[in-house]
Design a protein around this motif. Structure first.
Motif, PDB file in Angstrom:
ATOM      1  N   LEU A  45      14.594   7.277  -2.239  1.00 24.93           N
ATOM      2  CA  LEU A  45      13.579   6.830  -3.204  1.00 24.93           C
ATOM      3  C   LEU A  45      13.516   5.303  -3.259  1.00 24.93           C
ATOM      4  O   LEU A  45      12.439   4.719  -3.388  1.00 24.93           O
ATOM      5  N   TYR A  46      14.678   4.677  -3.164  1.00 23.03           N
ATOM      6  CA  TYR A  46      14.734   3.211  -3.164  1.00 23.03           C
ATOM      7  C   TYR A  46      13.999   2.648  -1.952  1.00 23.03           C
ATOM      8  O   TYR A  46      13.218   1.688  -2.074  1.00 23.03           O
ATOM      9  N   LEU A  47      14.227   3.242  -0.795  1.00 22.26           N
ATOM     10  CA  LEU A  47      13.557   2.766   0.416  1.00 22.26           C
ATOM     11  C   LEU A  47      12.052   2.953   0.340  1.00 22.26           C
ATOM     12  O   LEU A  47      11.271   2.070   0.719  1.00 22.26           O
ATOM     13  N   ILE A  48      11.638   4.126  -0.153  1.00 25.22           N
ATOM     14  CA  ILE A  48      10.203   4.405  -0.255  1.00 25.22           C
ATOM     15  C   ILE A  48       9.547   3.482  -1.286  1.00 25.22           C
ATOM     16  O   ILE A  48       8.461   2.937  -1.052  1.00 25.22           O
TER      17      ILE A  48
ATOM     18  N   VAL B 159       8.737   9.387   4.359  1.00 27.44           N
ATOM     19  CA  VAL B 159       9.836  10.268   3.979  1.00 27.44           C
ATOM     20  C   VAL B 159      10.793  10.482   5.150  1.00 27.44           C
ATOM     21  O   VAL B 159      12.024  10.422   4.997  1.00 27.44           O
ATOM     22  N   GLN B 160      10.250  10.733   6.355  1.00 26.29           N
ATOM     23  CA  GLN B 160      11.111  10.953   7.515  1.00 26.29           C
ATOM     24  C   GLN B 160      11.930   9.711   7.841  1.00 26.29           C
ATOM     25  O   GLN B 160      13.120   9.802   8.158  1.00 26.29           O
ATOM     26  N   ASP B 161      11.319   8.530   7.769  1.00 27.63           N
ATOM     27  CA  ASP B 161      12.040   7.289   8.028  1.00 27.63           C
ATOM     28  C   ASP B 161      13.179   7.119   7.031  1.00 27.63           C
ATOM     29  O   ASP B 161      14.310   6.754   7.397  1.00 27.63           O
ATOM     30  N   ALA B 162      12.903   7.388   5.754  1.00 27.64           N
ATOM     31  CA  ALA B 162      13.938   7.260   4.728  1.00 27.64           C
ATOM     32  C   ALA B 162      15.083   8.250   4.966  1.00 27.64           C
ATOM     33  O   ALA B 162      16.262   7.906   4.780  1.00 27.64           O
ATOM     34  N   GLN B 163      14.768   9.483   5.387  1.00 25.58           N
ATOM     35  CA  GLN B 163      15.798  10.481   5.650  1.00 25.58           C
ATOM     36  C   GLN B 163      16.677  10.066   6.823  1.00 25.58           C
ATOM     37  O   GLN B 163      17.897  10.267   6.810  1.00 25.58           O
ATOM     38  N   ILE B 164      16.088   9.471   7.847  1.00 24.37           N
ATOM     39  CA  ILE B 164      16.869   9.009   8.999  1.00 24.37           C
ATOM     40  C   ILE B 164      17.826   7.894   8.583  1.00 24.37           C
ATOM     41  O   ILE B 164      18.992   7.861   9.000  1.00 24.37           O
ATOM     42  N   ARG B 165      17.360   6.986   7.742  1.00 29.56           N
ATOM     43  CA  ARG B 165      18.222   5.896   7.273  1.00 29.56           C
ATOM     44  C   ARG B 165      19.329   6.427   6.360  1.00 29.56           C
ATOM     45  O   ARG B 165      20.446   5.902   6.356  1.00 29.56           O
ATOM     46  N   LEU B 166      19.029   7.481   5.599  1.00 30.74           N
ATOM     47  CA  LEU B 166      20.079   8.127   4.809  1.00 30.74           C
ATOM     48  C   LEU B 166      21.119   8.771   5.716  1.00 30.74           C
ATOM     49  O   LEU B 166      22.323   8.718   5.426  1.00 30.74           O
ATOM     50  N   PHE B 167      20.667   9.364   6.818  1.00 28.06           N
ATOM     51  CA  PHE B 167      21.598   9.948   7.790  1.00 28.06           C
ATOM     52  C   PHE B 167      22.536   8.878   8.349  1.00 28.06           C
ATOM     53  O   PHE B 167      23.732   9.123   8.546  1.00 28.06           O
ATOM     54  N   ILE B 168      22.026   7.677   8.617  1.00 30.38           N
ATOM     55  CA  ILE B 168      22.864   6.596   9.127  1.00 30.38           C
ATOM     56  C   ILE B 168      23.988   6.286   8.136  1.00 30.38           C
ATOM     57  O   ILE B 168      25.161   6.143   8.515  1.00 30.38           O
ATOM     58  N   PHE B 169      23.623   6.198   6.858  1.00 28.16           N
ATOM     59  CA  PHE B 169      24.642   5.940   5.835  1.00 28.16           C
ATOM     60  C   PHE B 169      25.651   7.079   5.756  1.00 28.16           C
ATOM     61  O   PHE B 169      26.867   6.855   5.757  1.00 28.16           O
TER      62      PHE B 169
ATOM     63  N   ALA C  12      25.557  -7.705  -1.880  1.00 24.97           N
ATOM     64  CA  ALA C  12      24.435  -8.251  -1.106  1.00 24.97           C
ATOM     65  C   ALA C  12      23.287  -7.261  -0.947  1.00 24.97           C
ATOM     66  O   ALA C  12      22.125  -7.671  -0.818  1.00 24.97           O
ATOM     67  N   LEU C  13      23.589  -5.968  -0.972  1.00 22.10           N
ATOM     68  CA  LEU C  13      22.601  -4.938  -0.630  1.00 22.10           C
ATOM     69  C   LEU C  13      21.284  -5.031  -1.408  1.00 22.10           C
ATOM     70  O   LEU C  13      20.214  -4.943  -0.796  1.00 22.10           O
ATOM     71  N   PRO C  14      21.302  -5.204  -2.740  1.00 19.26           N
ATOM     72  CA  PRO C  14      20.020  -5.169  -3.474  1.00 19.26           C
ATOM     73  C   PRO C  14      19.103  -6.368  -3.196  1.00 19.26           C
ATOM     74  O   PRO C  14      17.967  -6.374  -3.681  1.00 19.26           O
ATOM     75  N   HIS C  15      19.571  -7.353  -2.435  1.00 22.77           N
ATOM     76  CA  HIS C  15      18.814  -8.593  -2.265  1.00 22.77           C
ATOM     77  C   HIS C  15      18.319  -8.790  -0.826  1.00 22.77           C
ATOM     78  O   HIS C  15      17.877  -9.884  -0.478  1.00 22.77           O
ATOM     79  N   LEU C  16      18.404  -7.742   0.001  1.00 23.30           N
ATOM     80  CA  LEU C  16      18.081  -7.876   1.418  1.00 23.30           C
ATOM     81  C   LEU C  16      16.838  -7.079   1.789  1.00 23.30           C
ATOM     82  O   LEU C  16      16.386  -6.209   1.040  1.00 23.30           O
ATOM     83  N   GLY C  17      16.295  -7.384   2.987  1.00 22.07           N
ATOM     84  CA  GLY C  17      15.154  -6.658   3.510  1.00 22.07           C
ATOM     85  C   GLY C  17      15.553  -5.316   4.083  1.00 22.07           C
ATOM     86  O   GLY C  17      16.725  -4.929   4.066  1.00 22.07           O
ATOM     87  N   LEU C  18      14.576  -4.609   4.642  1.00 23.02           N
ATOM     88  CA  LEU C  18      14.795  -3.252   5.115  1.00 23.02           C
ATOM     89  C   LEU C  18      15.844  -3.188   6.215  1.00 23.02           C
ATOM     90  O   LEU C  18      16.741  -2.334   6.180  1.00 23.02           O
ATOM     91  N   PHE C  19      15.758  -4.072   7.209  1.00 27.22           N
ATOM     92  CA  PHE C  19      16.686  -4.018   8.337  1.00 27.22           C
ATOM     93  C   PHE C  19      18.124  -4.206   7.878  1.00 27.22           C
ATOM     94  O   PHE C  19      19.009  -3.400   8.206  1.00 27.22           O
TER      95      PHE C  19
ATOM     96  N   THR D 239      19.342  -4.012   4.864  1.00 26.11           N
ATOM     97  CA  THR D 239      19.745  -2.948   3.942  1.00 26.11           C
ATOM     98  C   THR D 239      20.312  -1.770   4.720  1.00 26.11           C
ATOM     99  O   THR D 239      21.363  -1.218   4.369  1.00 26.11           O
ATOM    100  N   THR D 240      19.619  -1.388   5.784  1.00 25.63           N
ATOM    101  CA  THR D 240      20.094  -0.285   6.622  1.00 25.63           C
ATOM    102  C   THR D 240      21.421  -0.629   7.286  1.00 25.63           C
ATOM    103  O   THR D 240      22.343   0.195   7.324  1.00 25.63           O
ATOM    104  N   VAL D 241      21.538  -1.853   7.781  1.00 29.11           N
ATOM    105  CA  VAL D 241      22.767  -2.272   8.460  1.00 29.11           C
ATOM    106  C   VAL D 241      23.951  -2.269   7.501  1.00 29.11           C
ATOM    107  O   VAL D 241      25.042  -1.789   7.830  1.00 29.11           O
TER     108      VAL D 241
END
Length: 279
Positions: free
Chosen positions: A124-127, A134-144, A181-188, A190-192
């Motif tokens: 939800l945060y990513l979206i 939704v699919q992109d957000a689910q893939i990034r959740l899988f990475i975590f 640092a997480l809440p203050h970064l861009g999408l890339f 944040t995922t990393v």
């Protein structure tokens, strides 16, 4: 019902490598959780909720495997009735052990509240913040969650070698710079950053579990029930509390608040030094 007895069975089958056994046991659950977002993205989203029925095949396979394991465990319990095992003494006094258990529960609180903020609200945060699909957000959740599974496996064997208190120190406080640092970064980024956060925080639970069982070596099942129950309970309470906070403020604010939770890891300084069998 399952986790306390399964944790005791894992310790029984460990051959003395208690950290490795707990990590292997717990990585199964975390690995399954990590696959969940991928299955949701590539099966449930395109094929609908009816596709969930196919996942019951995995549940049936697990039932068959657990039945076989139960037969092995039953024979062990029969042997214990014939040859009772003497109760093992705690390495510290009863009052100090109780105090240490309370500290460990505080660490579990910080760990599971933060993990809940990601497992429940990360998509939800990513979206909401980055407007991904939704699919992109689910893939990034899988990475975590994949990083969480790897971290779960690493924590136990490392604890067998260097001591479980050292792993607890590193796994709780080591994540603090990344969570801040997480809440203050861009999408890339944040995922990393979710990768080291998942790796570091997840390495704590198997170490905490074995450390607590070393404190109370004759109460292995009770300790497992206490910590698994508290961890799952904190996950449920955390999801409700953070969801309410997000409704009142925003999801971004939730992550700013949760970023300070690893500071509770400073309580690790109050734990007694138990050492390790290898040392």
């Amino acid at each position: 019902i399952f986790h306390p007895e399964a944790s005791r069975m894992a310790r029984l089958a460990s051959g003395g490598r208690h950290g490795l056994a707990q990590s292997l046991f717990q990585v199964g659950g975390n690995g399954g959780s990590a696959l969940g977002p991928l299955l949701a993205a590539f099966i449930v989203v395109p094929w609908g909720q009816g596709s969930l029925a196919w996942f019951s095949i995995a549940a049936v396979a697990a039932m068959i495997i657990l039945f076989r394991v139960g037969l092995w465990y039953r024979s062990h319990l029969s042997e214990r009735k014939v040859k009772p095992v003497a109760a093992l003494p705690s390495p510290v006094s009863r009052s100090r052990a109780a105090f240490a258990i309370a500290i460990l529960l505080c660490l579990i609180f910080s760990k599971y509240f933060y993990l809940t903020s990601l497992t429940s609200y990360y998509t939800l945060y990513l979206i909401d913040t980055f407007h991904v699909s939704v699919q992109d957000a689910q893939i990034r959740l899988f990475i975590f969650l994949g990083a969480v599974a790897v971290g779960t496996f690493v924590g136990g064997p490392v604890g067998d070698r260097i001591g479980f208190k050292a792993v607890i120190w590193g796994s709780i406080l080591g994540a603090l710079p990344f969570t801040l640092a997480l809440p203050h970064l861009g999408l890339f980024w944040t995922t990393v950053l979710t990768i080291p956060i998942g790796l570091i925080i997840a390495s704590a639970f198997s170490a905490i579990m074995v450390y607590a069982q070393e404190l109370l070596p004759s109460r292995v099942g009770m300790v497992a029930g206490l910590f698994f129950g508290f961890a799952f309970g904190m996950g449920g309470v955390g999801a409700a509390v953070l969801g309410r906070l997000a409704d009142l403020t925003s999801i971004g604010y939730v992550y700013q608040v949760c970023s300070f939770l690893p500071l509770i890891g400073l309580l690790t300084a109050l734990l007694p030094n138990l050492g390790s069998k290898h040392q």
